[in-house]
Design a protein around this motif. Structure first.
Motif, mmCIF file in Angstrom:
data_model
loop_
_atom_site.group_PDB
_atom_site.id
_atom_site.type_symbol
_atom_site.label_atom_id
_atom_site.label_comp_id
_atom_site.label_asym_id
_atom_site.label_seq_id
_atom_site.Cartn_x
_atom_site.Cartn_y
_atom_site.Cartn_z
ATOM 1 N N LEU A 29 0.873 -1.141 -0.078
ATOM 2 C CA LEU A 29 0.065 -0.236 0.142
ATOM 3 C C LEU A 29 0.818 1.250 -0.034
ATOM 4 O O LEU A 29 0.543 2.281 -0.648
ATOM 5 C CB LEU A 29 -0.869 -0.106 1.012
ATOM 6 C CG LEU A 29 -1.842 1.100 1.195
ATOM 7 C CD1 LEU A 29 -3.010 1.162 0.137
ATOM 8 C CD2 LEU A 29 -2.697 1.068 2.605
ATOM 9 N N PHE A 30 1.721 1.281 0.691
ATOM 10 C CA PHE A 30 2.696 2.270 0.904
ATOM 11 C C PHE A 30 3.446 2.647 -0.674
ATOM 12 O O PHE A 30 3.472 3.700 -0.900
ATOM 13 C CB PHE A 30 4.083 2.240 1.922
ATOM 14 C CG PHE A 30 4.985 3.106 1.783
ATOM 15 C CD1 PHE A 30 4.906 4.565 2.306
ATOM 16 C CD2 PHE A 30 6.197 2.882 1.229
ATOM 17 C CE1 PHE A 30 5.821 5.539 2.259
ATOM 18 C CE2 PHE A 30 7.280 4.075 1.283
ATOM 19 C CZ PHE A 30 7.030 5.208 1.741
ATOM 20 N N HIS A 31 3.819 1.591 -1.188
ATOM 21 C CA HIS A 31 4.493 1.640 -2.585
ATOM 22 C C HIS A 31 3.298 2.207 -3.506
ATOM 23 O O HIS A 31 3.732 3.080 -4.173
ATOM 24 C CB HIS A 31 5.085 0.355 -3.069
ATOM 25 C CG HIS A 31 5.620 0.207 -4.364
ATOM 26 N ND1 HIS A 31 6.787 0.849 -4.790
ATOM 27 C CD2 HIS A 31 5.224 -0.254 -5.700
ATOM 28 C CE1 HIS A 31 6.996 0.739 -6.038
ATOM 29 N NE2 HIS A 31 6.125 0.047 -6.533
ATOM 30 N N LEU A 32 2.271 1.806 -3.478
ATOM 31 C CA LEU A 32 1.132 2.362 -4.305
ATOM 32 C C LEU A 32 0.953 3.881 -3.971
ATOM 33 O O LEU A 32 0.599 4.636 -4.926
ATOM 34 C CB LEU A 32 -0.193 1.313 -4.580
ATOM 35 C CG LEU A 32 0.135 -0.145 -4.924
ATOM 36 C CD1 LEU A 32 -1.118 -0.690 -4.467
ATOM 37 C CD2 LEU A 32 0.220 0.094 -6.416
ATOM 38 N N LEU A 33 0.750 4.095 -2.867
ATOM 39 C CA LEU A 33 0.654 5.464 -2.567
ATOM 40 C C LEU A 33 1.606 6.479 -2.653
ATOM 41 O O LEU A 33 1.334 7.614 -2.889
ATOM 42 C CB LEU A 33 -0.073 5.655 -1.056
ATOM 43 C CG LEU A 33 -1.464 5.062 -0.495
ATOM 44 C CD1 LEU A 33 -1.630 4.973 0.927
ATOM 45 C CD2 LEU A 33 -2.303 5.633 -1.199
ATOM 46 N N GLY A 39 5.266 13.468 -0.384
ATOM 47 C CA GLY A 39 5.904 13.166 0.945
ATOM 48 C C GLY A 39 5.962 11.902 1.395
ATOM 49 O O GLY A 39 4.917 11.224 1.585
ATOM 50 N N PRO A 40 6.989 11.354 1.640
ATOM 51 C CA PRO A 40 6.975 9.882 2.149
ATOM 52 C C PRO A 40 6.564 9.798 3.538
ATOM 53 O O PRO A 40 5.846 8.655 3.962
ATOM 54 C CB PRO A 40 8.476 9.480 2.157
ATOM 55 C CG PRO A 40 9.259 10.736 1.859
ATOM 56 C CD PRO A 40 8.250 11.810 1.385
ATOM 57 N N LEU A 41 6.584 10.831 4.403
ATOM 58 C CA LEU A 41 6.235 10.736 5.861
ATOM 59 C C LEU A 41 4.804 10.513 5.807
ATOM 60 O O LEU A 41 4.163 9.794 6.681
ATOM 61 C CB LEU A 41 6.738 11.694 6.704
ATOM 62 C CG LEU A 41 8.287 11.946 6.925
ATOM 63 C CD1 LEU A 41 8.977 13.072 7.568
ATOM 64 C CD2 LEU A 41 8.852 10.604 7.651
ATOM 65 N N LEU A 42 4.176 11.509 5.307
ATOM 66 C CA LEU A 42 2.577 11.393 5.285
ATOM 67 C C LEU A 42 2.048 10.179 4.472
ATOM 68 O O LEU A 42 1.123 9.670 5.120
ATOM 69 C CB LEU A 42 2.117 12.703 4.387
ATOM 70 C CG LEU A 42 0.476 12.714 4.117
ATOM 71 C CD1 LEU A 42 -0.090 12.761 5.811
ATOM 72 C CD2 LEU A 42 0.167 13.925 3.568
ATOM 73 N N THR A 43 2.762 9.844 3.448
ATOM 74 C CA THR A 43 2.202 8.381 2.900
ATOM 75 C C THR A 43 2.501 7.339 3.716
ATOM 76 O O THR A 43 1.521 6.607 3.897
ATOM 77 C CB THR A 43 2.944 8.247 1.515
ATOM 78 O OG1 THR A 43 3.155 9.393 0.814
ATOM 79 C CG2 THR A 43 2.550 7.142 0.908
ATOM 80 N N ARG A 44 3.590 7.282 4.534
ATOM 81 C CA ARG A 44 3.673 6.227 5.364
ATOM 82 C C ARG A 44 2.662 6.274 6.629
ATOM 83 O O ARG A 44 2.069 5.071 7.050
ATOM 84 C CB ARG A 44 5.021 6.236 5.966
ATOM 85 C CG ARG A 44 5.442 4.901 6.926
ATOM 86 C CD ARG A 44 5.485 3.733 6.008
ATOM 87 N NE ARG A 44 5.447 2.600 6.857
ATOM 88 C CZ ARG A 44 6.268 1.862 7.412
ATOM 89 N NH1 ARG A 44 7.539 2.279 6.721
ATOM 90 N NH2 ARG A 44 6.371 0.818 8.081
ATOM 91 N N GLN A 103 16.342 4.879 0.016
ATOM 92 C CA GLN A 103 14.993 4.997 -0.779
ATOM 93 C C GLN A 103 13.993 4.663 0.265
ATOM 94 O O GLN A 103 14.292 3.837 1.251
ATOM 95 C CB GLN A 103 15.063 3.662 -1.819
ATOM 96 C CG GLN A 103 15.978 3.722 -3.171
ATOM 97 C CD GLN A 103 15.558 5.088 -3.731
ATOM 98 O OE1 GLN A 103 14.458 5.199 -3.982
ATOM 99 N NE2 GLN A 103 16.687 5.728 -4.446
ATOM 100 N N PRO A 104 12.880 5.480 -0.039
ATOM 101 C CA PRO A 104 11.626 5.242 1.076
ATOM 102 C C PRO A 104 11.106 3.805 1.069
ATOM 103 O O PRO A 104 10.716 3.344 2.339
ATOM 104 C CB PRO A 104 10.376 6.156 0.649
ATOM 105 C CG PRO A 104 11.208 6.977 -0.370
ATOM 106 C CD PRO A 104 12.458 6.299 -0.809
ATOM 107 N N LEU A 105 11.251 2.983 0.268
ATOM 108 C CA LEU A 105 10.875 1.526 0.200
ATOM 109 C C LEU A 105 11.695 0.703 1.048
ATOM 110 O O LEU A 105 11.330 -0.161 1.643
ATOM 111 C CB LEU A 105 10.550 1.110 -1.258
ATOM 112 C CG LEU A 105 9.880 -0.526 -1.281
ATOM 113 C CD1 LEU A 105 8.459 -0.185 -0.628
ATOM 114 C CD2 LEU A 105 9.693 -0.740 -2.996
ATOM 115 N N ALA A 106 12.862 0.915 0.773
ATOM 116 C CA ALA A 106 13.947 0.149 1.707
ATOM 117 C C ALA A 106 13.897 0.620 3.037
ATOM 118 O O ALA A 106 13.907 -0.227 3.885
ATOM 119 C CB ALA A 106 15.492 0.662 1.124
#
Length: 130
Positions: A29-33, A39-44, A103-106
């Protein structure tokens, strides 16, 4: 009495499977959003909140208390999941801000694995105390 270790290991395996499924779902879900939101913090935060809601709904269908024989009830399991989610987000935020080249995904995978270990350890400590 021979059923006690079996019930304990079965409930631990169910909790671990539910937590692993939640972590995998949250990462997807994080990867899709991440492609849609800013922003990665809000997405997470959004992906963690969504998956936490899904996991809390799953608790209604899955008996993790081994027919009520464990010392932790649903409220304890919810507390473990909430604490794990807060730890997950905190580790993620620390990784993203401390290592900007990561990377945010890592960072998501590293934080999720750490929080998953914490949740399983917490569940085993609180659920099986005598």
């Amino acid at each position: 009495m021979a059923d006690a270790p079996l019930n304990r290991s079965g409930s631990l395996l169910r909790f671990a499977a539910m937590s692993l499924l939640g972590s995998a779902t949250e990462t997807l879900l994080f990867h899709l959003l991440l492609k849609v939101m800013q922003g990665p913090l809000l997405t997470r935060a959004v992906s963690l909140a969504a998956v936490l809601g899904i996991m809390l709904a799953m608790l209604r269908c899955i008996d993790l208390t081994a027919a009520g024989r464990l010392s932790v009830g649903r409220a304890g399991i919810v507390a473990i999941l909430l604490t794990s989610a807060i730890l997950n987000y905190g580790l993620y935020a620390a990784l993203i801000t401390g290592l900007p080249s990561l990377q945010p995904l890592a960072a998501t995978v590293l934080a999720s694995l750490s929080a998953l270990c914490f949740a399983i350890f917490g569940y085993s400590r609180f659920a099986f105390r005598e």
